[in-house]
Design a protein around this motif. Structure first.
Motif, PDB file in Angstrom:
ATOM      1  N   LYS A 196       0.814  -1.225   0.000  1.00 44.83           N
ATOM      2  CA  LYS A 196       0.000   0.000   0.000  1.00 44.83           C
ATOM      3  C   LYS A 196       0.844   1.269   0.000  1.00 44.83           C
ATOM      4  O   LYS A 196       0.439   2.305   0.554  1.00 44.83           O
ATOM      5  N   THR A 197       1.995   1.214  -0.613  1.00 41.48           N
ATOM      6  CA  THR A 197       2.836   2.397  -0.747  1.00 41.48           C
ATOM      7  C   THR A 197       2.450   3.141  -2.026  1.00 41.48           C
ATOM      8  O   THR A 197       1.638   2.664  -2.817  1.00 41.48           O
ATOM      9  N   LYS A 198       3.073   4.303  -2.237  1.00 35.26           N
ATOM     10  CA  LYS A 198       2.767   5.109  -3.418  1.00 35.26           C
ATOM     11  C   LYS A 198       4.057   5.519  -4.122  1.00 35.26           C
ATOM     12  O   LYS A 198       4.251   6.689  -4.475  1.00 35.26           O
ATOM     13  N   LEU A 199       4.919   4.554  -4.341  1.00 33.76           N
ATOM     14  CA  LEU A 199       6.191   4.835  -4.992  1.00 33.76           C
ATOM     15  C   LEU A 199       5.969   5.142  -6.468  1.00 33.76           C
ATOM     16  O   LEU A 199       5.142   4.520  -7.132  1.00 33.76           O
ATOM     17  N   VAL A 200       6.730   6.094  -6.987  1.00 31.29           N
ATOM     18  CA  VAL A 200       6.635   6.474  -8.396  1.00 31.29           C
ATOM     19  C   VAL A 200       8.025   6.548  -9.019  1.00 31.29           C
ATOM     20  O   VAL A 200       8.301   5.924 -10.035  1.00 31.29           O
ATOM     21  N   SER A 201       8.903   7.347  -8.422  1.00 30.64           N
ATOM     22  CA  SER A 201      10.234   7.573  -8.977  1.00 30.64           C
ATOM     23  C   SER A 201      11.173   6.406  -8.694  1.00 30.64           C
ATOM     24  O   SER A 201      11.060   5.734  -7.667  1.00 30.64           O
ATOM     25  N   SER A 220       2.442  -3.411   6.059  1.00 31.52           N
ATOM     26  CA  SER A 220       2.229  -2.237   5.206  1.00 31.52           C
ATOM     27  C   SER A 220       2.306  -0.953   6.009  1.00 31.52           C
ATOM     28  O   SER A 220       2.902   0.042   5.586  1.00 31.52           O
ATOM     29  N   ILE A 221       1.694  -0.976   7.177  1.00 33.12           N
ATOM     30  CA  ILE A 221       1.719   0.203   8.053  1.00 33.12           C
ATOM     31  C   ILE A 221       3.154   0.499   8.482  1.00 33.12           C
ATOM     32  O   ILE A 221       3.594   1.644   8.491  1.00 33.12           O
ATOM     33  N   ALA A 222       3.883  -0.573   8.797  1.00 32.97           N
ATOM     34  CA  ALA A 222       5.277  -0.424   9.226  1.00 32.97           C
ATOM     35  C   ALA A 222       6.131   0.192   8.122  1.00 32.97           C
ATOM     36  O   ALA A 222       6.912   1.125   8.353  1.00 32.97           O
ATOM     37  N   LEU A 223       6.005  -0.319   6.885  1.00 26.67           N
ATOM     38  CA  LEU A 223       6.813   0.188   5.783  1.00 26.67           C
ATOM     39  C   LEU A 223       6.439   1.648   5.466  1.00 26.67           C
ATOM     40  O   LEU A 223       7.331   2.489   5.243  1.00 26.67           O
ATOM     41  N   SER A 224       5.164   1.933   5.442  1.00 28.23           N
ATOM     42  CA  SER A 224       4.721   3.301   5.165  1.00 28.23           C
ATOM     43  C   SER A 224       5.285   4.289   6.182  1.00 28.23           C
ATOM     44  O   SER A 224       5.671   5.412   5.841  1.00 28.23           O
ATOM     45  N   THR A 225       5.335   3.860   7.440  1.00 30.26           N
ATOM     46  CA  THR A 225       5.888   4.695   8.499  1.00 30.26           C
ATOM     47  C   THR A 225       7.380   4.902   8.319  1.00 30.26           C
ATOM     48  O   THR A 225       7.907   6.002   8.514  1.00 30.26           O
ATOM     49  N   MET A 226       8.058   3.850   7.914  1.00 25.22           N
ATOM     50  CA  MET A 226       9.523   3.917   7.750  1.00 25.22           C
ATOM     51  C   MET A 226       9.929   4.844   6.619  1.00 25.22           C
ATOM     52  O   MET A 226      10.951   5.540   6.723  1.00 25.22           O
ATOM     53  N   ILE A 227       9.175   4.874   5.532  1.00 25.56           N
ATOM     54  CA  ILE A 227       9.613   5.638   4.351  1.00 25.56           C
ATOM     55  C   ILE A 227       8.964   7.022   4.248  1.00 25.56           C
ATOM     56  O   ILE A 227       9.308   7.778   3.331  1.00 25.56           O
ATOM     57  N   LYS A 228       8.090   7.361   5.175  1.00 27.74           N
ATOM     58  CA  LYS A 228       7.409   8.665   5.047  1.00 27.74           C
ATOM     59  C   LYS A 228       8.318   9.809   5.482  1.00 27.74           C
ATOM     60  O   LYS A 228       9.298   9.618   6.194  1.00 27.74           O
TER      61      LYS A 228
END
Length: 293
Positions: free
Chosen positions: A112-117, A285-293
């Motif tokens: 559930k991330t929003k990576l683009v680049s 998903s929550i963990a990864l989103s928190t780590m990369i925000k």
């Protein structure tokens, strides 16, 4: 030589220069930051040894630039995920199967991330870059010595040249090929497994970055030439701003690894091998989103 010949020569030089993209130069340019917005860049290091052929993603890292801070989040390549059109596979296979677009969409769909680049690179010229810096200083323990030399021998065979093996351990200065071999070592079932390899890749990267911090004049001198080596959707203005800001920073960026031990179990899957099976994708998903925000 007429103008046409001169143009062709310049064009060929440009192409050769651009082909010299390396894992650590990309780190050098992007593990940095002084922007006013949050930006995530997926750095993909391919393990391909054959020209024109995609390999698996040997390195998968999200570089987050936000409010003068930079974070590096390595995603373990053996993470077991669903890849659209191919079923359940290790995450690193997504790049081989469908390139950067499929790898990005796979991460986004599963977590559930929003990576683009993204930036894609390989290890082809890493040794040359490190040699230009005069080598890097790394601590080599006795246990890994034989494995490093094994990779050096493999690299020598691929290049068709003789390369210097490690002759001692401890804190030593490594040549480019020795440093590359050290970063590539992966021995399942030992202290030199995939988790440890991520740490070694970061050790080598930080050593290169440390050189840049201590030799700012050399780094700044090459800023425009390094830009020509990048295949990226990052614009030149942001590049110059982040590059120069990094050189004025006193310390290196924060680094972290996903998934953590509490988010997966080690399993062997027929036809796939040893994988990291996520226990709960929602929590992960929550963990990864928190780590990369």
């Amino acid at each position: 030589m007429n103008k046409s010949d001169g143009f062709i020569t310049i064009k060929n030089k440009f192409i050769r220069m651009k082909n010299k993209i390396t894992l650590f130069i990309v780190f050098f340019l992007l593990m940095i930051g002084n922007t006013l917005w949050a930006q995530q860049i997926l750095l993909i290091g391919s393990d391909s040894k054959d020209q024109g052929k995609r390999g698996n993603a040997d390195l998968i890292m999200v570089i987050t630039v936000k409010n003068k801070e930079v974070k590096l989040t390595s995603i373990l390549r053996d993470t077991y995920v669903y890849i659209k059109g191919y079923g359940n596979q290790k995450l690193n296979a997504a790049y081989r199967l469908g390139g950067r677009k499929l790898l990005i969409s796979t991460i986004n769909a599963n977590f559930k991330t929003k990576l683009v680049s993204s930036i894609v690179t390989d290890f082809e010229n890493t040794a040359k870059v490190i040699d230009c810096f005069g080598g890097i200083t790394i601590h080599i323990d006795k246990g890994i010595h034989q494995y490093v030399n094994g990779y050096i021998e493999e690299q020598a065979h691929i290049k068709g040249v003789q390369l210097l093996p490690l002759t001692r351990t401890g804190t030593i200065t490594l040549t480019g090929d020795q440093a590359l071999a050290y970063a590539r070592v992966r021995v399942p079932g030992t202290n030199y497994d995939d988790h440890a390899r991520v740490e070694r890749q970061k050790d080598v990267t930080k050593a290169v970055l440390s050189f840049a911090l201590k030799n700012k004049s050399i780094a700044l001198k090459n800023i425009s030439e390094l830009w020509l080596m990048i295949d990226s959707d990052i614009n030149l203005g942001d590049y110059i701003k982040t590059f120069t800001t990094f050189l004025n920073k006193p310390s290196l960026p924060k680094s972290q690894v996903f998934p953590g031990d509490n988010y997966y179990t080690n399993e062997r899957v027929n036809g796939v091998g040893l994988v990291l099976r996520i226990k709960d994708f929602k929590k992960a998903s929550i963990a990864l989103s928190t780590m990369i925000k």
